[in-house]
Design a protein around this motif. Structure first.
Motif, PDB file in Angstrom:
ATOM      1  N   MET A 171      -9.925   4.517  -0.404  1.00  0.00           N
ATOM      2  CA  MET A 171      -9.055   4.444   0.765  1.00  0.00           C
ATOM      3  C   MET A 171      -9.869   4.442   2.059  1.00  0.00           C
TER       4      MET A 171
ATOM      5  N   ARG B  70     -10.549   7.923  -5.404  1.00  0.00           N
ATOM      6  CA  ARG B  70      -9.444   7.452  -4.557  1.00  0.00           C
ATOM      7  C   ARG B  70      -9.773   7.636  -3.078  1.00  0.00           C
TER       8      ARG B  70
ATOM      9  N   GLY C 207       0.804  -1.213   0.000  1.00  0.00           N
ATOM     10  CA  GLY C 207       0.000   0.000   0.000  1.00  0.00           C
ATOM     11  C   GLY C 207       0.840   1.267   0.000  1.00  0.00           C
TER      12      GLY C 207
END
Length: 325
Positions: free
Chosen positions: A266, A262, A239
């Motif tokens: 996340m 994104r 990651g």
């Protein structure tokens, strides 16, 4: 060219076939920081080729579905049939006649290796039809020729994982050397294709031709970290390494809601997030299937709230590559 992993046995004489039905997987190229050198194969989506022998020598493309009429039926202009022609010529088997159906199950220009999957399916099919005279390693240069025909650049970051399966690293092109990277046991991909148009050639033209050394150092560290994380099944390192300071900042401009997607991924537990190939598809890594499913669902819902349709997929890494159906 040699795949740096356990080698396949040299091509053995096997019984030739009259008909084959083949699936070849879609791919995620670059894996954020590995521009043109890293890629992986997906369980879904993918393309299918049905190939049958005919009495007349030559290659005939009978039918294409799923392309909205955008792909040529001319055997010399379609990547599937053109690569089959090249392979038959290479083997001095131009006396062979085949008829081909191509069934597309992914959008063209999706950033999921659409042309690569079709090309690999065709090459794998003709090789099976002829009794497997060539190994997968020997098929790769023909697949790269198909990419050159499709997009003007014969790179291998899509065709290599589609052909070999798993995660692949293009160590070099001259000489061509492909390295197989171990796949962590619980690694899953969330993939979303927003219904927006990002032509591959246009996306490549936006890339800077010169970069600053400090940026190159960051990128090299991330590539090394990602590969090391995959070898060690270190999800944290994977990651932390999924950062791109060179390509993504430019290409993200072409993808609506990229940074919002994104943030959504996340927050839902993604290990990392980025553009698949040249886009507009995006992908995220997760360390379990439920999280990957949730990431896909939330991104699709976010795009829908912005009036953007999309296709969502959840997939393990396909470690087989093409297969007969």
């Amino acid at each position: 060219m040699e795949l740096t992993t356990e080698k396949e046995p040299a091509g053995k004489a096997r019984k030739e076939k009259d008909r084959v039905h083949v699936f070849a997987p879609a791919t995620v190229a670059n894996l954020v920081c590995g521009f043109d050198i890293l890629g992986l194969a997906l369980d879904e989506p993918g393309d299918e080729v049905i190939m049958e022998r005919s009495d007349r020598p030559g290659v005939k493309l009978l039918k294409i579905t799923g392309d909205d009429g955008r792909l040529p039926l001319d055997p010399a202009k379609n990547t599937v049939s053109a690569c089959v022609q090249m392979l038959l010529k290479h083997l001095n088997r131009e006396d062979v006649g085949v008829e081909i159906e191509l069934h597309k199950h992914m959008p063209i220009g999706s950033g999921l290796g659409s042309s690569a999957a079709s090309t690999v399916a065709g090459l794998f099919a003709i090789n099976q039809l002829l009794g497997q005279p060539l190994t997968k390693q020997e098929l790769l240069p023909f697949a790269m020729k198909g990419e050159e025909l499709a997009c003007g650049h014969g790179h291998a970051d899509n065709v290599a994982p589609s052909l070999f399966g798993g995660i692949t690293l293009i160590k070099s092109y001259e000489p061509l050397e492909v390295v197989s990277i171990p796949v962590p046991k619980s690694l899953y991909c969330s993939v979303v294709f927003p219904h927006v148009d990002v032509p591959t050639r246009a996306a490549r033209q936006m890339i800077r031709s010169k970069i600053e050394l400090k940026d190159a150092v960051v990128q090299w560290g991330n590539i090394a970290g990602l590969v090391s994380g995959l070898f060690m099944s270190d999800y944290g390192l994977i990651g932390r390494s999924m950062q791109d300071v060179l390509i993504e900042p430019v290409r993200a401009i072409l993808i609506p809601e990229f940074y919002e997607m994104r943030q959504t991924a996340m927050a839902a537990g993604a290990l990392g997030f980025g553009i698949s190939g040249s886009g507009p598809s995006v992908f995220a890594f997760a360390d379990n299937h439920p999280t990957a499913s949730d990431i896909t669902r939330q991104i699709v819902q976010h795009l829908q709230s912005k009036g953007i349709d999309s296709n969502g997929y959840v997939s393990a890494v396909n470690q087989q590559g093409p297969r007969e159906l």
